[in-house]
Design an enzyme around this catalytic site. Sequence first.
Site, short mmCIF file in Angstrom:
data_model
loop_
_atom_site.label_atom_id
_atom_site.label_comp_id
_atom_site.label_asym_id
_atom_site.label_seq_id
_atom_site.Cartn_x
_atom_site.Cartn_y
_atom_site.Cartn_z
N HIS A 1 4.14 -3.97 -5.10
CA HIS A 1 2.95 -3.22 -5.49
C HIS A 1 3.31 -1.74 -5.57
O HIS A 1 3.69 -1.14 -4.57
CB HIS A 1 1.85 -3.46 -4.44
CG HIS A 1 0.49 -3.05 -4.87
ND1 HIS A 1 0.08 -1.74 -4.91
CD2 HIS A 1 -0.55 -3.80 -5.30
CE1 HIS A 1 -1.17 -1.69 -5.33
NE2 HIS A 1 -1.58 -2.94 -5.57
N HIS B 1 0.72 -2.36 -12.39
CA HIS B 1 1.00 -1.67 -11.12
C HIS B 1 1.60 -2.61 -10.07
O HIS B 1 2.00 -2.15 -9.01
CB HIS B 1 -0.28 -1.04 -10.57
CG HIS B 1 -1.25 -2.04 -10.02
ND1 HIS B 1 -1.98 -2.89 -10.83
CD2 HIS B 1 -1.56 -2.36 -8.75
CE1 HIS B 1 -2.71 -3.68 -10.06
NE2 HIS B 1 -2.48 -3.38 -8.80
#
Length: 165
Positions: free
Chosen positions: A87, A72
């Site tokens: 992110h 992620h």
Amino acid sequence: MFGSLKEKLGFGKKKGEVLGAPVEGEAVELSKVSDPTFGEEILGKGVAIIPSVGRAVAPVDGTIEMVFDTKHAISMTSDSGIEILIHIGLDTVTLKGEPFTAHVAAGDKVKAGDLLLEFDIEAIKEAGLDTIVPMVICNTSDYSEIQASAGKTVKVLDEVLTVTK
């Protein structure tokens, strides 16, 4: 022909290094991110993008430092030493990597525009999570200015941050 004339007149001169958008979408101020780690600039200054396409690319030439196990997030260092964290979404670590495909690994050299990650925007939304993509300069204190270009729709590599020593 006009390029050299513009340079002589001072047009197009940038102070600092430009980072492109890692994803396509709507660029917003980092303060718009609901997670205080990003919104309050705890990790550093930067910009966020509400993605319209589930692909993240390198915003600048550099080296991949880490691809999180859950895919992620990616950290990289630009060739000039800028430490960048990209992110994908908020609390997406809880998805245990399911809607993510990594295309790079730690130690890989990348050029601006190289594909880093693919992610399923709909799967993230279906999990009830925010898809916003913060891009943060983790060594903010090494720079005199980090200027975000927000409030606009961006394509990958459109200018979103200027980092000045």
